[in-house]
Design an enzyme around this catalytic site. Structure first.
Site, PDB file in Angstrom:
ATOM      1  N   ASP A  29       0.999  -1.148  -0.270  1.00  0.00           N
ATOM      2  CA  ASP A  29       0.103   0.060  -0.171  1.00  0.00           C
ATOM      3  C   ASP A  29       1.119   1.663   0.374  1.00  0.00           C
ATOM      4  O   ASP A  29       2.057   1.204  -0.153  1.00  0.00           O
ATOM      5  CB  ASP A  29      -0.965  -0.181   1.029  1.00  0.00           C
ATOM      6  CG  ASP A  29      -0.231   0.388   2.250  1.00  0.00           C
ATOM      7  OD1 ASP A  29       0.764   0.669   2.728  1.00  0.00           O
ATOM      8  OD2 ASP A  29      -0.735  -1.500   3.008  1.00  0.00           O
ATOM      9  N   GLU A  50      24.120 -21.668 -17.303  1.00  0.00           N
ATOM     10  CA  GLU A  50      22.521 -20.689 -16.965  1.00  0.00           C
ATOM     11  C   GLU A  50      23.489 -20.025 -16.059  1.00  0.00           C
ATOM     12  O   GLU A  50      22.525 -18.626 -15.663  1.00  0.00           O
ATOM     13  CB  GLU A  50      21.387 -21.786 -16.085  1.00  0.00           C
ATOM     14  CG  GLU A  50      20.926 -22.401 -16.518  1.00  0.00           C
ATOM     15  CD  GLU A  50      20.571 -24.524 -16.042  1.00  0.00           C
ATOM     16  OE1 GLU A  50      19.000 -23.822 -15.192  1.00  0.00           O
ATOM     17  OE2 GLU A  50      21.034 -24.626 -14.557  1.00  0.00           O
TER      18      GLU A  50
END
Ligand code: DGJ
Length: 729
Positions: free
Chosen positions: A532, A612
């Protein structure tokens, strides 16, 4: 000039909007208008909505048009003929709850005021204009101050309310909402962002009918279930067109936002602290400050509304070093090691993190006294050398020697029964007399309304932060509030605990921010349970969800993006199969989704192959090269969230660079997706297009990209993704 006060009409203009109110013949403050800019016109005529002989009329004489039953009002109190949800409800010392608010005074305010003890938009550069209106009860000296600030460039209006008791006796506030918007129309859809843990902020659009629609939290925090941000909009409102109005509450506790249709086809929207179990005693001479609501209005659909919120939050809500500075790329230990915080293992992961370009290594839960699992130790914020396998300072210097900064996890608001803190201070737990509080994740909540508890936690945190080289903290909170009772407050003040709790959290955050201005705080509440504008004032990024599966995350990030800037979205590349959903997804898709956020990693990098690691190194370089576009650019949602793929786009302010990403969320075999249509480019500029690193032949005008789009010329299977860079030639 944003604010104009002419005779009885008060107008606040921004670049594209006007907000207008007027003092009517009876001294009520009527709401006249909020919408596209009026350029000097008055909407006064529209507020005369006469109705029926039954409407209550003020004894001092008024026509039915001015009855508080039908008149669009800016703010009103219960008990005096306004039968809609009146934003203020109180009782005076004589027990009466009748309150009749009339206009008293209006004044311009030079500089946008901050709200005492509460987060709020700020404006040091003086780019906004504010006005404060005082309403007063007809009998008692009870004053209500309405503060409005127009942020011209952002098309934003901030509102808040302060109630001042000068009645000579105590009053009890039962409801003090922060905004009230009476609209002349009712053909609206109401949009909330609702969900649950791991599935936060999913867009929910419902037509407004005869019944009141409301969205609220009663969990003590803003919650996973409903976000304190809502929109109401015209039926035809879409991303690119239609009218919509947003309301974002700058508060992290219980809230309510509701919209109701009235008997005459108008609507009332209100938002504020949830009145459930709210009962605030105000002594004579005291004031109550209700939190701020940030409104915006857009007549260019949801993307206009989103740009306004992203701009105002980035420029006027974020504070401190990281309001503008690039955010560090992090490796967080949680999904890599969970509670197994062994220093050797952590340093091995850190070495791999360095190879891929990580800036900050974050040690999550598990590092403090006896914390082997979530069974114990919350409250005992002392490093556990035995668990870590070396002093915390040694681990940190190991990380620093690798060339990375260090971050640490705290959960300051919670306490375990098995902790020194609880054994010394059982009275610091929120729980009612003679009852053992409910457990959630086996822990209790600290009574943050109690300064002694707040100060003790502050001291423990300072001890760690003063004595170690720490640049970041993750501020977690894994509970909802139950047993809301503070043994420090008398019986008649227990209705203040929920709000005082939030104020206590804010005061601790403020103290930490003030003492460590260069510290980056990321807030978290079991993922996105407290996402928020209140938390963003203290912590400019929030861990969006514990669900890091990219195919679920795209929906969470889609809903989050309507109000909250992309750079506030904590988002990491995690392992495949995903630890929460068990789904396998390609590494590049996990990376593309994490790039619509702060970007970082949360997996055991020692288990990745050299190939990776090499891919992630390139991905980090790519993110860093595009970091300012992602942080400061305009964000566009190119699809809704229920198509077979989801796509979004960033465009730089000068429109020379853009980046679009498409994620195939469901199979649509035999079909080669076309990204249609790109947004925000210069129609006549020529662009080159790079798809997944390979340049597409030819030049494309802005018009072609925005009207036709780009055919990807390849089938995308579920879980795959594509990245498109667009560069002006
Ligand atoms: C909940 C958070 O959402 C996670 O990211 C992690 O920090 C755990 N808490 C640690 O207990």
């Amino acid at each position: 000039m944003s604010v104009s006060i002419k005779e009885n009409i008060i107008t606040l203009d921004t670049k594209n909007t006007t907000y207008q109110m007027a003092v009517n013949a009876n001294g009520y403050l009527a709401h006249l208008y909020y919408g596209s800019r009026l350029d000097g016109s008055s909407a006064a005529d529209c507020s005369m909505l006469g109705y029926h002989s039954l409407v209550p009329l003020a004894y001092d004489g008024c026509s039915s048009e001015l009855s508080p039953d039908v008149c669009p009002l800016e703010y009103s109190a219960y008990g005096n003929g306004d039968f809609r949800t009146a934003p203020l409800m109180l009782s005076f010392s004589d027990g009466s709850s009748v309150c009749d608010l009339r206009f008293e005074d209006v004044k311009r305010i030079e500089k946008k005021p901050l709200l005492k003890g509460l987060p709020a938009l700020h404006d040091e550069a003086g780019k906004s204009e504010s006005v404060e209106i005082c309403l007063k009860d007809k009998i008692y000296d009870l004053r209500v101050y309405l503060l409005y600030t127009a942020f011209e460039e952002c098309d934003v209006l901030a509102r808040s309310v302060r109630v001042e008791n000068r009645t000579g006796g105590d009053i009890v506030l039962n409801r003090v909402l922060s905004t009230c918007l009476d609209n002349y129309e009712c053909d609206y859809d109401f949009i909330s962002f609702s969900g649950k843990p791991n599935y936060e902020r999913s867009l929910n659009r419902i037509p407004l009918r005869e019944l009141k629609l409301s969205c609220e939290s009663r969990r003590g925090t803003s919650s996973h279930q409903n976000n304190p941000f809502v929109i109401f909009c015209s039926k035809d409102c879409s991303e690119k067109s239609g009218e919509c109005c947003g309301a974002a509450f700058v508060y992290s506790g219980n809230f309510t936002a509701s919209m109701e249709k009235t008997q005459i086809g108008t609507t009332r929207f209100v938002m504020g602290i949830n009145p459930e179990n709210f009962r605030f005693v105000l002594k004579d001479g005291e004031s109550f400050q209700a939190p701020e609501v940030i409104h915006t209005f857009s007549n260019s659909g949801f993307s206009g509304l989103t740009h306004n919120y992203h701009n105002v939050i980035r420029k006027h809500l974020f504070r401190g070093k990281y309001a503008d500075a690039p955010r560090p790329i992090m490796l967080n230990s949680w999904e890599a090691t969970y509670f197994d915080v062994n220093c050797e293992k952590l340093l091995a992961i850190a070495k791999q993190a360095k190879k891929i370009g990580v800036d900050t290594f974050v040690l999550d839960d598990g590092w403090f006294l006896g914390r082997q699992s979530d069974n114990s130790s919350l409250g005992d914020w002392f490093a556990d050398e035995e668990r870590i396998g070396c002093p915390l300072s040694r681990l940190i210097s190991g990380i620093n020697e690798l060339g990375m900064k260090f971050g640490l996890w705290f959960e300051p608001e919670c306490i375990s029964e098995n902790s020194i803190l609880y054994r010394n201070h059982p009275e610091w737990v929120l729980q009612a007399p003679d009852r053992k509080g409910m457990l959630g994740r086996k822990q209790w909540v600290i009574d943050m309304s109690n300064d002694d508890a707040v100060n003790a936690i502050f001291d423990m945190m300072c001890d760690i932060l003063d004595n170690n080289n720490i640049d970041y903290i993750k501020w977690d909170f894994n509970r909802y509030l139950t047993d809301v009772y503070s043994c420090r407050l008398p019986a008649e003040r227990q209705g203040e605990v929920l709000h005082r709790y939030v104020l206590g959290v804010y005061s601790l955050l403020e103290k930490i921010n003030a003492r460590y201005p260069d510290l980056l705080i990321e807030s978290c509440a079991s993922g996105g349970g407290r996402y928020d504008c209140g938390m963003l004032y203290y912590a400019p990024q929030i861990w969006a969800s514990d669900n890091t599966d990219p195919l679920d995350r795209v929906n969470i990030q889609y809903g989050t993006s309507f109000c909250y800037p992309i750079i506030s979205v904590g988002s990491h590349v995690t392992a495949s199969p995903n630890h929460t959903t068990r789904r396998n997804t390609p590494l590049l898709t996990r990376s593309n989704v994490a790039m619509a956020g702060t970007y970082g990693f949360e997996l055991d990098l020692t288990t990745l192959s050299d190939g990776e690691i090499e891919i992630l190194k390139k991905e980090t370089e790519f993110y860093k090269a595009h970091a300012s576009l992602i942080k400061d650019g305009d964000y566009y949602r190119l699809t809704s969230n229920n198509e077979r793929y989801i796509a979004w786009q960033f465009v730089s302010e000068d429109k020379k660079h853009a980046l679009a990403v498409l994620v195939q969320t469901r199979n649509n075999i035999n079909y080669k997706p076309i990204i249609r249509r790109l947004e925000g480019l210069n129609a006549n500029t020529k662009y080159r297009v790079i798809i997944d690193g390979a340049e597409r032949e030819g030049e494309y005008t802005g018009t072609a990209l925005m009207q036709i789009g780009i055919n990807l010329r390849t089938i995308k299977y579920e879980g795959e993704s594509t990245r498109i860079e667009i560069e002006a030639i």
